[in-house]
Scaffold this active site. Structure first.
Site, PDB file in Angstrom:
ATOM      1  N   ARG A  35      38.712  31.442  39.508  1.00 37.38           N
ATOM      2  CA  ARG A  35      37.582  32.362  39.322  1.00 37.38           C
ATOM      3  C   ARG A  35      37.551  32.942  37.920  1.00 37.38           C
ATOM      4  O   ARG A  35      36.494  33.002  37.285  1.00 37.38           O
ATOM      5  CB  ARG A  35      37.617  33.489  40.362  1.00 37.38           C
ATOM      6  CG  ARG A  35      37.372  33.021  41.772  1.00 37.38           C
ATOM      7  CD  ARG A  35      37.521  34.147  42.760  1.00 37.38           C
ATOM      8  NE  ARG A  35      38.876  34.701  42.660  1.00 37.38           N
ATOM      9  CZ  ARG A  35      39.223  35.919  43.041  1.00 37.38           C
ATOM     10  NH1 ARG A  35      38.338  36.748  43.548  1.00 37.38           N
ATOM     11  NH2 ARG A  35      40.463  36.327  42.930  1.00 37.38           N
ATOM     12  N   ASN A  53      36.117  33.891  46.069  1.00 41.78           N
ATOM     13  CA  ASN A  53      36.931  33.124  47.001  1.00 41.78           C
ATOM     14  C   ASN A  53      36.302  33.210  48.378  1.00 41.78           C
ATOM     15  O   ASN A  53      35.748  34.251  48.755  1.00 41.78           O
ATOM     16  CB  ASN A  53      38.346  33.696  47.092  1.00 41.78           C
ATOM     17  CG  ASN A  53      39.208  33.340  45.897  1.00 41.78           C
ATOM     18  OD1 ASN A  53      38.924  32.399  45.165  1.00 41.78           O
ATOM     19  ND2 ASN A  53      40.266  34.100  45.704  1.00 41.78           N
TER      20      ASN A  53
END
Length: 107
Positions: A35, A53
């Protein structure tokens, strides 16, 4: 969806075709800075949106920007940062909304 239906010309570049894309990345993509790295890549590309996520271990991103820049973000998604092991990338194109300012990690 045909490109001409989804795209809009926007402010990022004169005549730049603006798109929106949802990217779903599966494999070993959590706990490897996926990320954070995607956010850094998106900011460098001038792409807006978010990444998060998912409970199933995958990573989802929703991004907007110039189509060519989004394609570069998708290309990054196929490999990810060192330590990631990407097994699949699903891509869904849609209409540009212009709703994001910047790119961030959401929870």
């Amino acid at each position: 969806m045909p490109l001409t239906e989804a795209g809009k010309k926007g402010p990022q570049g004169e005549g730049a075709l603006q798109e929106r894309v949802r990217i779903l990345v599966s494999g070993r993509v959590q706990g490897v800075l996926f990320r954070k790295t995607m956010m850094d890549v998106a900011k460098t590309l001038g792409v807006t949106g978010w990444v998060r996520n998912l409970r199933d271990g995958s990573v989802e991103a929703l991004a907007e920007g110039e189509k060519t820049r989004l394609e570069e973000l998708i290309e990054f998604s196929h490999s990810g940062p060192p330590g990631a092991r990407v097994t699949s990338v699903a891509v869904e194109w849609s209409h540009f909304q212009g709703e994001f300012r910047g790119f961030r990690i959401v929870h």
